[in-house]
Scaffold this motif. Structure first.
Motif, short mmCIF file in Angstrom:
data_model
loop_
_atom_site.label_atom_id
_atom_site.label_comp_id
_atom_site.label_asym_id
_atom_site.label_seq_id
_atom_site.Cartn_x
_atom_site.Cartn_y
_atom_site.Cartn_z
N ARG A 146 0.86 -1.18 0.00
CA ARG A 146 0.00 0.00 0.00
C ARG A 146 0.89 1.23 0.00
N PHE A 147 0.58 2.17 -0.87
CA PHE A 147 1.39 3.38 -1.02
C PHE A 147 0.64 4.56 -0.42
N PHE A 148 1.34 5.29 0.46
CA PHE A 148 0.78 6.46 1.12
C PHE A 148 1.52 7.71 0.66
N LEU A 149 0.77 8.76 0.38
CA LEU A 149 1.34 10.05 -0.02
C LEU A 149 1.22 11.02 1.15
N VAL A 150 2.31 11.77 1.40
CA VAL A 150 2.28 12.78 2.45
C VAL A 150 3.13 13.96 2.04
N ASP A 151 2.68 15.16 2.36
CA ASP A 151 3.46 16.35 2.07
C ASP A 151 4.56 16.52 3.11
N ALA A 152 5.72 16.98 2.65
CA ALA A 152 6.88 17.09 3.54
C ALA A 152 6.65 18.05 4.69
N ASP A 153 5.74 19.00 4.53
CA ASP A 153 5.50 19.93 5.64
C ASP A 153 4.78 19.27 6.81
N ARG A 154 4.36 18.01 6.65
CA ARG A 154 3.78 17.24 7.74
C ARG A 154 4.85 16.58 8.62
N LYS A 173 17.64 11.09 -1.65
CA LYS A 173 17.62 12.42 -2.27
C LYS A 173 16.22 12.80 -2.70
N TRP A 174 16.04 14.12 -2.82
CA TRP A 174 14.78 14.67 -3.31
C TRP A 174 14.87 14.76 -4.82
N VAL A 175 14.06 13.96 -5.50
CA VAL A 175 14.10 13.86 -6.95
C VAL A 175 12.97 14.70 -7.54
N PRO A 176 13.27 15.62 -8.47
CA PRO A 176 12.18 16.35 -9.13
C PRO A 176 11.20 15.38 -9.78
N LEU A 177 9.93 15.56 -9.51
CA LEU A 177 8.93 14.63 -10.03
C LEU A 177 8.99 14.54 -11.55
N ALA A 178 9.23 15.67 -12.21
CA ALA A 178 9.27 15.69 -13.67
C ALA A 178 10.46 14.92 -14.24
N ARG A 179 11.48 14.66 -13.40
CA ARG A 179 12.68 13.97 -13.88
C ARG A 179 12.88 12.62 -13.20
N ALA A 180 11.88 12.15 -12.50
CA ALA A 180 12.04 10.91 -11.73
C ALA A 180 12.33 9.71 -12.62
N ARG A 181 11.83 9.71 -13.82
CA ARG A 181 12.05 8.56 -14.71
C ARG A 181 13.47 8.51 -15.26
N GLU A 182 14.29 9.50 -14.92
CA GLU A 182 15.68 9.47 -15.34
C GLU A 182 16.53 8.55 -14.46
N VAL A 183 16.01 8.17 -13.30
CA VAL A 183 16.72 7.23 -12.43
C VAL A 183 16.15 5.83 -12.68
N ASP A 184 16.84 4.81 -12.17
CA ASP A 184 16.46 3.42 -12.41
C ASP A 184 15.31 3.03 -11.50
N LEU A 185 14.10 2.96 -12.04
CA LEU A 185 12.89 2.72 -11.25
C LEU A 185 12.29 1.35 -11.59
N PRO A 186 11.67 0.70 -10.61
CA PRO A 186 10.83 -0.46 -10.92
C PRO A 186 9.62 0.00 -11.73
N PHE A 187 9.06 -0.91 -12.50
CA PHE A 187 7.90 -0.56 -13.32
C PHE A 187 6.76 -0.01 -12.48
N ILE A 188 6.45 -0.69 -11.36
CA ILE A 188 5.31 -0.27 -10.57
C ILE A 188 5.52 1.12 -9.99
N THR A 189 6.76 1.47 -9.70
CA THR A 189 7.04 2.81 -9.18
C THR A 189 6.72 3.87 -10.23
N GLU A 190 7.00 3.58 -11.48
CA GLU A 190 6.65 4.51 -12.56
C GLU A 190 5.14 4.72 -12.62
#
Length: 233
Positions: A146-154, A173-190
């Motif tokens: 199960r994947f949970f989303l939370v804002d860092a200000d929490r 590291k904090w990865v820019p969302l727009a560039r996240a696919r530039e790192v080696d990701l599992p399919f489900i993470t994409e």
């Protein structure tokens, strides 16, 4: 076809989102080359539920809409354990605190001793349940994640301080969302990242939660809306 005998463990992952309205970034780390599951991949902090997670007191529980969806097609009373596991795994793998100032009732388990020593009680405030996926058959380890989303200000800690992290993930590291696919990701993470990108304008619980249910017989894409099959009938 031979059934996959690999046990499926309940698990929780946390997607920490920073600067949602400006230049959104997400927290990721890299698994080790020798890891049995997803070696070298960049992933969100997360891991399997510990049986003792069900006993952990929460300063504040999960939003009722998210709790209902978390309970759908799941073992009874699993939701609080999953929520606690999300907070614990974030702490263990990054050293970041999702909690409220306070003292524990009773003695914290060994997995929670250092967390309790910070003067915080774990809290689900701000966590939003956004995705669920079961690892397909044939993998060395399988999880019902199960994947949970939370804002860092929490966070109740400095979002750039990983000094208390354990060694399960490297290169946090904090990865820019727009560039996240530039790192080696599992399919489900994409796939999960695409869901997160679609939720940037609305911090509330999503209208429904995607669920990739992979079994030995079939793979289904479902939507969790918080209604059990019995209630729907």
């Amino acid at each position: 076809m031979t059934a996959d005998s690999t046990p499926i463990r309940d698990a929780a992952s946390v997607i920490v989102l920073r600067d949602r309205a400006t230049e959104p970034r997400i927290l990721m780390g890299q698994r080790g080359a020798a890891a049995a599951f997803m070696p070298n991949k960049f992933v969100f902090p997360g891991g399997a539920v510990d049986p003792r997670d069900a006993e952990v007191p929460l300063a504040e529980g999960l939003h009722e809409v998210c709790a209902a969806r978390l309970a759908e097609d799941a073992a009874p009373n699993l939701g609080p354990a999953l929520t606690a596991a999300a907070v614990r795994e974030l702490w263990e793998e990054t050293g970041l605190i999702l909690g409220a100032p306070g003292r524990w009732q009773g003695t914290p388990g060994v997995d929670w001793t250092e967390f309790a020593a910070t003067g915080h009680v774990p809290s689900a405030a701000g966590l939003s349940f956004v995705f669920r996926a079961i690892t397909p058959p044939g993998r060395p380890r399988r999880f019902d994640a199960r994947f949970f989303l939370v804002d860092a200000d929490r966070l109740a800690s400095d979002p750039d301080d990983f000094s208390r992290a354990q060694d399960e993930l490297s290169h946090l590291k904090w990865v820019p969302l727009a560039r996240a696919r530039e790192v080696d990701l599992p399919f489900i993470t994409e796939v999960v990242l695409a869901e997160v990108a679609g939720r940037l304008a609305d911090p509330g619980p999503p209208p429904s939660v995607p669920f990739f249910r992979n079994t030995d017989e079939e793979s289904l894409f479902l939507r969790l809306r918080g209604k059990s099959p019995l209630a729907a009938g």
